[in-house]
Design a protein around this motif. Structure first.
Motif, PDB file in Angstrom:
ATOM      1  N   PRO A 169       0.827  -1.208   0.000  1.00  0.00           N
ATOM      2  CA  PRO A 169       0.000   0.000   0.000  1.00  0.00           C
ATOM      3  C   PRO A 169       0.861   1.257   0.000  1.00  0.00           C
ATOM      4  CG  PRO A 169       0.075  -0.955   2.182  1.00  0.00           C
ATOM      5  CD  PRO A 169       0.813  -1.903   1.286  1.00  0.00           C
ATOM      6  N   LYS A 170       0.360   2.272  -0.630  1.00  0.00           N
ATOM      7  CA  LYS A 170       1.031   3.573  -0.654  1.00  0.00           C
ATOM      8  C   LYS A 170       0.014   4.643  -0.301  1.00  0.00           C
ATOM      9  CE  LYS A 170       5.087   2.179  -1.638  1.00  0.00           C
ATOM     10  NZ  LYS A 170       5.923   1.993  -0.463  1.00  0.00           N
ATOM     11  N   GLY A 171      -0.143   4.880   0.977  1.00  0.00           N
ATOM     12  CA  GLY A 171      -1.130   5.833   1.462  1.00  0.00           C
ATOM     13  C   GLY A 171      -0.883   7.259   1.028  1.00  0.00           C
ATOM     14  N   SER A 172       0.359   7.593   0.729  1.00  0.00           N
ATOM     15  CA  SER A 172       0.651   8.964   0.304  1.00  0.00           C
ATOM     16  C   SER A 172       0.528   9.160  -1.196  1.00  0.00           C
ATOM     17  CB  SER A 172       2.067   9.366   0.749  1.00  0.00           C
ATOM     18  OG  SER A 172       3.049   8.611   0.063  1.00  0.00           O
ATOM     19  N   LEU A 173       0.249   8.096  -1.942  1.00  0.00           N
ATOM     20  CA  LEU A 173       0.183   8.203  -3.400  1.00  0.00           C
ATOM     21  C   LEU A 173      -1.019   9.050  -3.812  1.00  0.00           C
ATOM     22  CD1 LEU A 173       1.176   5.638  -5.945  1.00  0.00           C
ATOM     23  CD2 LEU A 173      -1.001   6.791  -6.291  1.00  0.00           C
ATOM     24  N   HIS A 174      -0.770   9.989  -4.693  1.00  0.00           N
ATOM     25  CA  HIS A 174      -1.832  10.842  -5.201  1.00  0.00           C
ATOM     26  C   HIS A 174      -1.466  11.355  -6.598  1.00  0.00           C
ATOM     27  CE1 HIS A 174       0.906  13.571  -3.037  1.00  0.00           C
ATOM     28  NE2 HIS A 174       0.509  14.506  -3.880  1.00  0.00           N
ATOM     29  N   VAL A 175      -2.388  12.058  -7.209  1.00  0.00           N
ATOM     30  CA  VAL A 175      -2.187  12.610  -8.543  1.00  0.00           C
ATOM     31  C   VAL A 175      -1.329  13.865  -8.436  1.00  0.00           C
ATOM     32  CG1 VAL A 175      -3.331  13.636 -10.544  1.00  0.00           C
ATOM     33  CG2 VAL A 175      -4.384  11.689  -9.379  1.00  0.00           C
ATOM     34  N   LEU A 176      -0.253  13.905  -9.205  1.00  0.00           N
ATOM     35  CA  LEU A 176       0.569  15.112  -9.279  1.00  0.00           C
ATOM     36  C   LEU A 176       0.009  16.052 -10.343  1.00  0.00           C
ATOM     37  CD1 LEU A 176       3.065  16.783  -8.528  1.00  0.00           C
ATOM     38  CD2 LEU A 176       4.343  15.452 -10.235  1.00  0.00           C
ATOM     39  N   ASP A 177      -0.242  15.500 -11.514  1.00  0.00           N
ATOM     40  CA  ASP A 177      -0.857  16.248 -12.602  1.00  0.00           C
ATOM     41  C   ASP A 177      -1.519  15.243 -13.539  1.00  0.00           C
ATOM     42  OD1 ASP A 177       1.139  15.268 -14.412  1.00  0.00           O
ATOM     43  OD2 ASP A 177       2.431  16.973 -13.962  1.00  0.00           O
ATOM     44  N   SER A 178      -1.940  15.666 -14.691  1.00  0.00           N
ATOM     45  CA  SER A 178      -2.741  14.814 -15.569  1.00  0.00           C
ATOM     46  C   SER A 178      -1.982  13.617 -16.149  1.00  0.00           C
ATOM     47  CB  SER A 178      -3.340  15.638 -16.703  1.00  0.00           C
ATOM     48  OG  SER A 178      -2.306  16.169 -17.510  1.00  0.00           O
ATOM     49  N   GLN A 179      -0.656  13.569 -15.978  1.00  0.00           N
ATOM     50  CA  GLN A 179       0.133  12.475 -16.538  1.00  0.00           C
ATOM     51  C   GLN A 179       1.088  11.830 -15.540  1.00  0.00           C
ATOM     52  OE1 GLN A 179       1.940  14.461 -19.905  1.00  0.00           O
ATOM     53  NE2 GLN A 179       0.136  14.158 -21.157  1.00  0.00           N
ATOM     54  N   HIS A 180       1.003  12.238 -14.273  1.00  0.00           N
ATOM     55  CA  HIS A 180       1.951  11.738 -13.278  1.00  0.00           C
ATOM     56  C   HIS A 180       1.283  11.458 -11.932  1.00  0.00           C
ATOM     57  CE1 HIS A 180       4.410  14.119 -16.099  1.00  0.00           C
ATOM     58  NE2 HIS A 180       5.279  13.137 -15.929  1.00  0.00           N
ATOM     59  N   LEU A 181       1.782  10.425 -11.279  1.00  0.00           N
ATOM     60  CA  LEU A 181       1.428  10.138  -9.890  1.00  0.00           C
ATOM     61  C   LEU A 181       2.657  10.432  -9.041  1.00  0.00           C
ATOM     62  CD1 LEU A 181      -0.376   6.697 -10.407  1.00  0.00           C
ATOM     63  CD2 LEU A 181      -1.395   8.978 -10.305  1.00  0.00           C
ATOM     64  N   ILE A 182       2.436  10.644  -7.746  1.00  0.00           N
ATOM     65  CA  ILE A 182       3.532  10.949  -6.834  1.00  0.00           C
ATOM     66  C   ILE A 182       3.254  10.287  -5.497  1.00  0.00           C
ATOM     67  CG2 ILE A 182       2.411  13.109  -6.128  1.00  0.00           C
ATOM     68  CD1 ILE A 182       5.189  14.357  -5.765  1.00  0.00           C
ATOM     69  N   TYR A 183       4.318   9.832  -4.827  1.00  0.00           N
ATOM     70  CA  TYR A 183       4.188   9.390  -3.436  1.00  0.00           C
ATOM     71  C   TYR A 183       5.486   9.661  -2.704  1.00  0.00           C
ATOM     72  CZ  TYR A 183       6.800   4.940  -3.822  1.00  0.00           C
ATOM     73  OH  TYR A 183       7.771   3.987  -3.992  1.00  0.00           O
ATOM     74  N   TYR A 184       5.421   9.542  -1.384  1.00  0.00           N
ATOM     75  CA  TYR A 184       6.566   9.821  -0.532  1.00  0.00           C
ATOM     76  C   TYR A 184       7.106   8.519   0.032  1.00  0.00           C
ATOM     77  CZ  TYR A 184       3.852  14.051  -0.911  1.00  0.00           C
ATOM     78  OH  TYR A 184       3.109  15.082  -1.412  1.00  0.00           O
ATOM     79  N   GLU A 185       8.378   8.256  -0.248  1.00  0.00           N
ATOM     80  CA  GLU A 185       9.044   7.035   0.208  1.00  0.00           C
ATOM     81  C   GLU A 185       9.748   7.317   1.520  1.00  0.00           C
ATOM     82  OE1 GLU A 185      10.057   3.471   0.719  1.00  0.00           O
ATOM     83  OE2 GLU A 185       9.113   3.833  -1.232  1.00  0.00           O
ATOM     84  N   HIS A 186       9.480   6.473   2.523  1.00  0.00           N
ATOM     85  CA  HIS A 186      10.161   6.667   3.807  1.00  0.00           C
ATOM     86  C   HIS A 186      10.643   5.369   4.426  1.00  0.00           C
ATOM     87  CE1 HIS A 186       6.579   5.293   5.941  1.00  0.00           C
ATOM     88  NE2 HIS A 186       5.897   6.071   5.121  1.00  0.00           N
ATOM     89  N   THR A 187      10.230   4.216   3.890  1.00  0.00           N
ATOM     90  CA  THR A 187      10.705   2.942   4.462  1.00  0.00           C
ATOM     91  C   THR A 187      12.017   2.509   3.829  1.00  0.00           C
ATOM     92  OG1 THR A 187       9.488   1.572   2.884  1.00  0.00           O
ATOM     93  CG2 THR A 187       8.355   2.174   4.946  1.00  0.00           C
ATOM     94  N   PHE A 188      12.224   2.877   2.577  1.00  0.00           N
ATOM     95  CA  PHE A 188      13.455   2.560   1.859  1.00  0.00           C
ATOM     96  C   PHE A 188      13.749   1.063   1.847  1.00  0.00           C
ATOM     97  CE2 PHE A 188      13.715   6.978   2.979  1.00  0.00           C
ATOM     98  CZ  PHE A 188      14.163   7.562   1.808  1.00  0.00           C
ATOM     99  N   ARG A 189      12.723   0.298   1.592  1.00  0.00           N
ATOM    100  CA  ARG A 189      12.894  -1.155   1.528  1.00  0.00           C
ATOM    101  C   ARG A 189      12.613  -1.655   0.109  1.00  0.00           C
ATOM    102  NH1 ARG A 189      10.797  -1.240   7.165  1.00  0.00           N
ATOM    103  NH2 ARG A 189      12.678  -1.473   8.419  1.00  0.00           N
ATOM    104  N   HIS A 190      11.641  -2.556  -0.030  1.00  0.00           N
ATOM    105  CA  HIS A 190      11.399  -3.235  -1.305  1.00  0.00           C
ATOM    106  C   HIS A 190      11.140  -2.269  -2.458  1.00  0.00           C
ATOM    107  CE1 HIS A 190      11.268  -7.164   0.602  1.00  0.00           C
ATOM    108  NE2 HIS A 190      10.515  -6.612   1.534  1.00  0.00           N
TER     109      HIS A 190
END
Length: 131
Positions: free
Chosen positions: A32-53
């Motif tokens: 799961p990526k709870g921080s994942l959201h739409v950045l703009d009409s062609q991109h998604l964005i999320y914040y990585e903080h576990t630095f694992r898989h």
């Protein structure tokens, strides 16, 4: 690359997305990526903080898929594309919330270029590429 529809944007914002990557041995990893959201009409964005898989797999091979579905409506989408990691750069400075750094002491921004979108509906059209 085509633009996300309003329905796609709404589903990403209202439902819980999962990110899929593949490790160096070809095994799929999904989480799961709870921080994942739409950045703009062609991109998604999320914040990585576990630095694992996900972080390791994106570092090695930026190919990713994001699945999001509305269980009640039995509709969903799979977004496939290429992920780009940003650490300690102007993208991180611009987009990474300070709360991430305060809570985890490290954070990265992942921006996903959406190359294709598939239906995840509970119909005969499941798996159909729509973008």
């Amino acid at each position: 690359m085509q633009n996300l529809t309003k329905e796609m944007r709404t589903m990403i914002e209202e439902q819980f997305p999962f990110l899929a990557t593949v490790d160096k041995d070809g095994y799929p990893k999904i989480g799961p990526k709870g921080s994942l959201h739409v950045l703009d009409s062609q991109h998604l964005i999320y914040y990585e903080h576990t630095f694992r898989h996900a972080y390791s797999n994106i570092s090695a091979n930026g190919r990713v898929a994001v699945a999001v579905a509305d269980r009640q409506a039995q509709k969903g989408f799979r977004f496939e594309g290429l992920a780009h990691l940003h650490e300690d750069d102007e993208i991180t400075e611009r987009f990474l919330p300070k709360q991430i750094l305060e809570r985890f002491n490290r954070g990265a921004v992942v921006i996903i270029d959406i190359h294709s979108v598939y239906k995840l509906d509970n119909t005969l059209e499941a798996g159909t590429r729509i973008i």
